[in-house]
Design a protein around this motif. Structure first.
Motif, PDB file in Angstrom:
ATOM      1  N   LEU A   1       0.832  -1.205   0.000  1.00 57.09           N
ATOM      2  CA  LEU A   1       0.000   0.000   0.000  1.00 57.09           C
ATOM      3  C   LEU A   1       0.869   1.258   0.000  1.00 57.09           C
ATOM      4  O   LEU A   1       0.632   2.187  -0.775  1.00 57.09           O
ATOM      5  N   PHE A   2       1.879   1.275   0.871  1.00 56.46           N
ATOM      6  CA  PHE A   2       2.780   2.430   0.931  1.00 56.46           C
ATOM      7  C   PHE A   2       3.501   2.618  -0.403  1.00 56.46           C
ATOM      8  O   PHE A   2       3.633   3.740  -0.897  1.00 56.46           O
ATOM      9  N   ALA A   3       3.978   1.507  -0.965  1.00 60.06           N
ATOM     10  CA  ALA A   3       4.767   1.574  -2.200  1.00 60.06           C
ATOM     11  C   ALA A   3       3.933   2.111  -3.364  1.00 60.06           C
ATOM     12  O   ALA A   3       4.393   2.967  -4.134  1.00 60.06           O
ATOM     13  N   LEU A   4       2.728   1.618  -3.505  1.00 60.20           N
ATOM     14  CA  LEU A   4       1.879   2.052  -4.612  1.00 60.20           C
ATOM     15  C   LEU A   4       1.460   3.515  -4.457  1.00 60.20           C
ATOM     16  O   LEU A   4       1.501   4.295  -5.409  1.00 60.20           O
ATOM     17  N   GLU A   5       1.068   3.891  -3.246  1.00 54.01           N
ATOM     18  CA  GLU A   5       0.653   5.278  -3.003  1.00 54.01           C
ATOM     19  C   GLU A   5       1.831   6.240  -3.164  1.00 54.01           C
ATOM     20  O   GLU A   5       1.698   7.314  -3.756  1.00 54.01           O
ATOM     21  N   GLY A   6       2.989   5.859  -2.649  1.00 56.05           N
ATOM     22  CA  GLY A   6       4.161   6.722  -2.758  1.00 56.05           C
ATOM     23  C   GLY A   6       4.614   6.905  -4.195  1.00 56.05           C
ATOM     24  O   GLY A   6       4.941   8.023  -4.623  1.00 56.05           O
ATOM     25  N   THR A   7       4.646   5.807  -4.957  1.00 51.59           N
ATOM     26  CA  THR A   7       5.041   5.886  -6.362  1.00 51.59           C
ATOM     27  C   THR A   7       4.073   6.749  -7.155  1.00 51.59           C
ATOM     28  O   THR A   7       4.476   7.590  -7.979  1.00 51.59           O
ATOM     29  N   LYS A   8       2.793   6.571  -6.917  1.00 47.87           N
ATOM     30  CA  LYS A   8       1.767   7.347  -7.620  1.00 47.87           C
ATOM     31  C   LYS A   8       1.935   8.845  -7.337  1.00 47.87           C
ATOM     32  O   LYS A   8       1.906   9.671  -8.259  1.00 47.87           O
ATOM     33  N   ALA A   9       2.141   9.191  -6.075  1.00 47.84           N
ATOM     34  CA  ALA A   9       2.280  10.602  -5.707  1.00 47.84           C
ATOM     35  C   ALA A   9       3.496  11.227  -6.390  1.00 47.84           C
ATOM     36  O   ALA A   9       3.425  12.340  -6.933  1.00 47.84           O
ATOM     37  N   LEU A  10       4.608  10.525  -6.388  1.00 50.94           N
ATOM     38  CA  LEU A  10       5.823  11.070  -6.995  1.00 50.94           C
ATOM     39  C   LEU A  10       5.732  11.127  -8.517  1.00 50.94           C
ATOM     40  O   LEU A  10       6.180  12.103  -9.136  1.00 50.94           O
ATOM     41  N   ALA A  11       5.162  10.096  -9.126  1.00 53.24           N
ATOM     42  CA  ALA A  11       5.042  10.084 -10.588  1.00 53.24           C
ATOM     43  C   ALA A  11       4.164  11.235 -11.082  1.00 53.24           C
ATOM     44  O   ALA A  11       4.363  11.761 -12.184  1.00 53.24           O
ATOM     45  N   GLU A  12       3.195  11.643 -10.256  1.00 55.46           N
ATOM     46  CA  GLU A  12       2.336  12.775 -10.611  1.00 55.46           C
ATOM     47  C   GLU A  12       3.009  14.117 -10.321  1.00 55.46           C
ATOM     48  O   GLU A  12       2.874  15.073 -11.086  1.00 55.46           O
ATOM     49  N   ALA A  13       3.742  14.178  -9.195  1.00 55.49           N
ATOM     50  CA  ALA A  13       4.277  15.466  -8.745  1.00 55.49           C
ATOM     51  C   ALA A  13       5.560  15.884  -9.453  1.00 55.49           C
ATOM     52  O   ALA A  13       5.755  17.068  -9.752  1.00 55.49           O
ATOM     53  N   LEU A  14       6.448  14.940  -9.727  1.00 57.04           N
ATOM     54  CA  LEU A  14       7.779  15.310 -10.232  1.00 57.04           C
ATOM     55  C   LEU A  14       7.741  16.037 -11.582  1.00 57.04           C
ATOM     56  O   LEU A  14       8.457  17.039 -11.759  1.00 57.04           O
ATOM     57  N   PRO A  15       6.949  15.583 -12.564  1.00 55.04           N
ATOM     58  CA  PRO A  15       6.920  16.341 -13.826  1.00 55.04           C
ATOM     59  C   PRO A  15       6.424  17.775 -13.643  1.00 55.04           C
ATOM     60  O   PRO A  15       6.875  18.687 -14.352  1.00 55.04           O
ATOM     61  N   ILE A  16       5.519  17.987 -12.690  1.00 53.44           N
ATOM     62  CA  ILE A  16       5.050  19.350 -12.414  1.00 53.44           C
ATOM     63  C   ILE A  16       6.185  20.177 -11.827  1.00 53.44           C
ATOM     64  O   ILE A  16       6.413  21.332 -12.213  1.00 53.44           O
ATOM     65  N   ILE A  17       6.925  19.595 -10.877  1.00 50.81           N
ATOM     66  CA  ILE A  17       8.010  20.315 -10.213  1.00 50.81           C
ATOM     67  C   ILE A  17       9.085  20.727 -11.212  1.00 50.81           C
ATOM     68  O   ILE A  17       9.634  21.842 -11.144  1.00 50.81           O
ATOM     69  N   VAL A  18       9.411  19.852 -12.159  1.00 49.22           N
ATOM     70  CA  VAL A  18      10.450  20.163 -13.147  1.00 49.22           C
ATOM     71  C   VAL A  18      10.073  21.389 -13.973  1.00 49.22           C
ATOM     72  O   VAL A  18      10.933  22.205 -14.332  1.00 49.22           O
TER      73      VAL A  18
END
Length: 360
Positions: A193-210
């Motif tokens: 659960l942690f792994a899936l939620e964490g990966t999803k959050a980062l995959a969505e956030a990082l392209p925005i941050i760049v």
């Protein structure tokens, strides 16, 4: 459901914008009053901003040690230990990324001092009972519950100036923790659960941050995702990806987050034939994957505009064979058997900066 074991790592988390103001309360909660502040040379000016916050609460830092460096070389740790004793510190406050937090862990485990972390990247070392140290060009790791920092303050304000490139590589480093947790030998449903939620959050956030580095919502989501991914790293064993990164980083002095970023899709491609269910789960989290997790990772790295080849960080082509020898010399668990030929080709692709392919 398969039987499993789950051990919750102890630790206190304080999360949110402005939470740095609670640092004095956290030190007092530990019944301490003379913290040693730690940073890298590059973050010395930032860490000094903590001094007035502490002094306003009648806490005077015992000192500042600003020589933390990547891969936690033991000679730096020895120097920091001598300074810790000299200044009479009764706890340690590490401010920064994995380099500084690693030094804080090394000091804490050797002295017994309480360790408070203020992460400024997404690397995740603050959530693990793991310490990696380098001596004479060789990096070794050990795990001990006493290495785990006791308190972590996640204040998004300190990530707002993290350069876009480092934000990207640090975030992919965090994703690597979660991805390997999905197929770890000691995996359990909570970590999934942690792994899936964490990966999803980062995959969505990082392209925005760049593209929009001052987007507070994206920064907060990335920090949240990194925390969850780090929980995975601290709770289940890792496999090929992390072992390979330790070999490459410690033996060839390659930068930590950038190495993780380059290796991740290739390590997943190597293991892909043995982890079909994980590949399906991962593909569902990565935009542009079209059902193919490896493609999804390649697409994500392209969006993040990161460097893809270890040669760009000084690794030589002749080092490929040496790296393969080191990687196979220390047997460890992995879902796919470690075979020197395919592993060498995996390392070569990492060196060359090629797109990952599951064809080995």
């Amino acid at each position: 459901m398969q039987p499993f074991e789950y051990t919750a790592n102890p630790g206190r988390v304080v999360f949110g914008s402005g939470s740095i103001k609670k640092l004095p309360d956290e030190i007092k909660r530990l019944n301490k009053s003379k913290p040693l502040l730690l940073s890298t040379p590059q973050q010395e000016e930032q860490v000094r901003a903590l001094e007035p916050i502490l002094k306003d609460a009648s806490i005077t830092p015992a000192g500042l040690f600003s020589e933390a460096t990547m891969h936690t070389p033991t000679h730096i740790t020895d120097k920091a230990l001598a300074y810790t004793k000299e200044c009479g510190a009764d706890c340690v406050v590490s401010f920064g990324g994995g380099s500084t937090i690693g030094l804080g862990k090394a000091i804490s485990i050797q002295t017994g001092l309480e360790h408070v972390c203020i992460p400024t990247t997404y690397a995740g070392s603050e959530m693990t009972p793991i310490l990696g140290e380098t001596a004479e060009g060789k990096k070794t790791t050990r795990s001990d519950p006493k290495i785990l920092p006791g308190t972590v303050i996640y204040d998004v304000d300190f990530t707002m100036t993290l350069p876009e490139a480092l934000s990207a590589t640090s975030g992919v480093n965090a994703i690597a923790h979660a991805v390997e947790a999905l197929y770890a030998r000691a995996n359990n449903p909570i970590m999934t659960l942690f792994a899936l939620e964490g990966t999803k959050a980062l995959a969505e956030a990082l392209p925005i941050i760049v593209n929009h580095p001052h987007d507070t919502d994206a920064r907060s989501k990335a920090q949240y995702g990194a925390w969850l991914c780090a929980m995975c790293l601290g709770s289940v064993g890792m496999a090929l990806h992390h072992k390979l990164c330790h070999t490459l980083g410690g033996s060839f002095n390659l930068p930590h987050a950038e190495t993780h970023t380059i290796v991740l899709p290739h390590a997943i491609a190597y293991n892909a034939p043995k982890i079909p269910e994980v590949m399906k789960q991962l593909a569902g989290l990565l935009p542009g994957s079209d059902g193919d997790a490896i493609k999804g990772l390649n697409v994500l790295l392209a969006k993040l505009k990161v460097k893809r080849g270890l040669q760009e960080f000084g690794m030589k082509e002749e080092d490929v064979d040496k790296a393969a020898e080191i990687a196979v010399s220390n047997p460890y668990w992995n879902p796919r058997e470690i075979e020197k030929g395919p592993l060498r080709e995996t390392i070569r692709r990492c060196w060359a900066g090629e797109d990952a392919k599951a064809d080995l």
